[in-house]
Structure formats: structure tokens, C-alpha cells
Design a protein around this motif. Structure first.
Motif, mmCIF file in Angstrom:
data_model
loop_
_atom_site.group_PDB
_atom_site.id
_atom_site.type_symbol
_atom_site.label_atom_id
_atom_site.label_comp_id
_atom_site.label_asym_id
_atom_site.label_seq_id
_atom_site.Cartn_x
_atom_site.Cartn_y
_atom_site.Cartn_z
ATOM 1 N N ALA A 91 27.616 -19.698 42.663
ATOM 2 C CA ALA A 91 26.791 -19.587 43.872
ATOM 3 C C ALA A 91 26.350 -20.960 44.378
ATOM 4 N N TYR A 92 26.056 -21.879 43.458
ATOM 5 C CA TYR A 92 25.620 -23.213 43.889
ATOM 6 C C TYR A 92 26.737 -23.937 44.635
ATOM 7 N N ALA A 93 27.963 -23.800 44.143
ATOM 8 C CA ALA A 93 29.098 -24.437 44.807
ATOM 9 C C ALA A 93 29.343 -23.816 46.180
ATOM 10 N N VAL A 94 29.255 -22.497 46.243
ATOM 11 C CA VAL A 94 29.466 -21.801 47.523
ATOM 12 C C VAL A 94 28.390 -22.200 48.528
ATOM 13 N N GLU A 95 27.148 -22.292 48.078
ATOM 14 C CA GLU A 95 26.075 -22.705 48.988
ATOM 15 C C GLU A 95 26.320 -24.099 49.546
ATOM 16 N N ALA A 96 26.958 -24.952 48.748
ATOM 17 C CA ALA A 96 27.250 -26.318 49.203
ATOM 18 C C ALA A 96 28.436 -26.362 50.159
ATOM 19 N N GLY A 97 29.150 -25.229 50.276
ATOM 20 C CA GLY A 97 30.258 -25.175 51.216
ATOM 21 C C GLY A 97 31.627 -25.035 50.591
ATOM 22 N N TYR A 98 31.683 -24.830 49.267
ATOM 23 C CA TYR A 98 32.974 -24.666 48.609
ATOM 24 C C TYR A 98 33.438 -23.223 48.781
ATOM 25 N N LYS A 99 34.695 -23.020 49.110
ATOM 26 C CA LYS A 99 35.237 -21.688 49.319
ATOM 27 C C LYS A 99 35.365 -20.977 47.979
#
Length: 301
Positions: free
Chosen positions: A179-187
Motif C-alpha cells: 500500500a505504501y508503494a501504491v500510495e507513492a504512485g507505483y502501479k
């Protein structure tokens, strides 16, 4: 957590799974079911705390993650959460703890289907999980860190760096770091999901990914003997644009308020006396990773 999961690391080679934990995956759930049928009612009625006292044993769901909860090379249950559980449940009148290993992503479903009584895996407490289980107050707090190649050639120090530098990113099954990576914009579909931090280290060393994200504690532990990889400086991921510190603790079924409250009362005494730190310290925890946060705070997100 990222918590965080599945292999035992040998002193001679932390990268190599030496053998499977006592039970894994479907076999763990099947065996747990057999144990439950033989040793106690699997119908969730009455007072669980009193039933556990009468049985003299509590079943702990663990995920084979060093240092949170795992079976060691001698076949013994250990880890920060099980060792803490042994003390707390003893003081609650329950003499024995019985491990039920499973995959990290199966911990909450296994708990709610009564395959075990408590999740004892250092699980991160967050709003989504709080809708499914009842958490004790956290016994530790934790920042994130990355496993990267020696020298950190891509200069990866945050999830924002991973996105901006188009790094190949991996993390573990069910980890909060997804979730942290996705929030930063990672697909999300581009994230490589691996079983645990050992598999993450292997992926980085082999060049399949540029970075593996996990807890600061597990990443610094797993790279200790690696000649090809290192862990980055711990950092707080951003949640809703603000730095976030995670906390991990024990999980109970939503109906088990009395057991959770009794557990919390003993945990609070042990925090005040410094006993929690003494139990966790041998597993690599520092004083900075002790916490007075509450589950209520973390459940708010």
C-alpha cells in the motif's frame, strides 16, 4: 507488519531456507483443524479465556518470519511475539502455547475460521485489518527500510525514489509496504510479490529487482551476511501525505474482547517494568522500537 515471513535462516547462510517450518500452507490449516477437533470445540461460544485456561493451551498463528514468530533449527517455537505470548498467557493461567504456522496472508482468515486462537506474528495494526480482527496494543513500533544492491546504485531511500527512478520493486505477501508503494504512485500490478524477506534478498542479489521493501528490523537482519546487498537507513513511509510509524501486535477475533483486554492489562505491566524490551532485545529490537502507542490510535489510520 510487514510484517511481515516464512523461512528459517541458518547462521551459516541467511539466504538459504534450510528446511520448511513445522507446517505450512494448507497442511498447517488441515493439521490445525484436526488439533482443534481433538482438543477443543471449534464453535465460537462461551468465554474463550476460560476455555483456554481449562485446556491449558493456546494456539498461536505464526507466519515463519524471523524475528517475529518462527520455528528454529531445533524445531522450537520462538520469535519476539511467541516469547512474549509465553509469558503473558502463563500469567493469564494458560501454561502452554502451540504454534500453527501458515502463510502471512492466511493469518487473519485462519484466525476468523478458528484454525488458531490468536495471531502471534508481530502483525502491523492498520485500519483495514482493524475491521477484521481485534488488536492488542502494539508491543513494538517500526520504520521501513529497503534491501538494495551494495552501494545502493540507484539511490533508493523512499517509495518516491522507487517511483521516480522506475526501479523494479518487490515486497512480501500481504505486507503493508504494498500500500505504501501504491500510495507513492507505483502501479500495483508491477510489484513483484515474494514469500518473505529471504526471497526478497535473493531477488535483489540476482538482479531480478532493484529493491525489496520490508521492516527496518527484518531487512537489517537478513542482509547481515550478504556480500551483494545492504539495507538502507530506516524511514517513515507517507500515509495520506504524512510520515507514518507502524506498530505491530497480537490479533484476536472481533468477539474476544475479554481475552484481548486481559492480554492488554498484562502487556501494559510488562511495558512499564521494561520486561517487554528485555524479551524483544535478543531478536534485534532496540529501545527506539519500544512504544506507548495504542491499537486505537493505529486503527484510525
Amino acid at each position: 507488519m510487514a510484517p511481515p515471513h516464512r523461512y528459517e535462516a541458518q547462521d551459516s547462510d541467511i539466504r538459504r531456507p534450510s528446511r520448511r517450518t513445522l507446517l505450512t500452507g494448507a497442511s498447517a490449516l488441515a493439521a490445525a483443524g484436526a488439533l482443534g477437533a481433538a482438543g477443543c470445540s471449534r464453535v465460537d461460544t462461551g468465554d474463550l479465556l476460560e476455555r483456554l485456561r481449562a485446556q491449558g493451551v493456546v494456539r498461536l498463528g505464526i507466519a515463519g518470519e524471523i524475528p517475529f514468530g518462527y520455528i528454529d533449527k531445533n524445531g522450537d517455537l520462538t520469535g519476539e511475539a511467541p516469547e512474549l505470548a509465553k509469558v503473558v498467557f502463563k500469567r493469564l493461567g494458560i501454561d502452554r502455547v502451540q504454534p500453527v504456522p501458515t502463510e502471512f496472508g492466511s493469518l487473519i482468515p485462519g484466525l476468523n475460521s478458528q484454525q488458531f486462537d490468536v495471531v502471534s506474528a508481530g502483525m502491523y495494526i492498520n485500519a483495514e485489518r482493524c475491521e477484521q480482527v481485534l488488536f492488542a496494543d502494539p508491543d513494538y513500533q517500526m520504520l521501513d527500510a529497503f534491501i538494495v544492491r551494495k552501494g545502493n546504485p540507484k539511490g533508493l531511500h523512499s517509495y518516491k525514489d522507487v517511483v521516480e527512478k522506475k526501479a523494479k520493486f518487490a515486497t512480501g505477501t500481504g505486507y503493508a509496504e504494498i500500500a505504501y508503494a501504491v500510495e507513492a504512485g507505483y502501479k500495483e500490478s508491477d510489484i513483484l510479490i515474494v514469500p518473505d524477506q529471504v526471497a526478497g534478498l535473493n531477488a535483489v542479489e540476482a538482479g531480478r529487482v532493484d529493491v525489496f521493501a520490508g521492516t527496518a528490523l527484518t531487512t537489517r537482519s537478513v542482509v547481515r551476511k550478504s556480500a551483494k546487498a545492504e539495507s538502507t537507513k530506516p524511514f517513515a513511509p507517507l500515509v495520506k501525505g504524512k510520515p507514518h510509524i507502524d506498530g505491530g501486535g497480537f490479533a484476536f477475533r472481533l468477539t474476544e474482547t475479554r481475552l484481548r483486554d486481559a492480554f492488554n492489562a498484562e502487556l501494559a505491566k510488562m511495558k512499564k517494568s521494561g520486561e517487554v524490551f528485555r524479551i524483544l532485545k535478543p531478536f534485534g529490537f532496540t529501545q527506539d522500537e519500544m512504544t506507548d502507542m495504542t491499537a486505537k490510535e493505529l486503527c484510525r489510520g
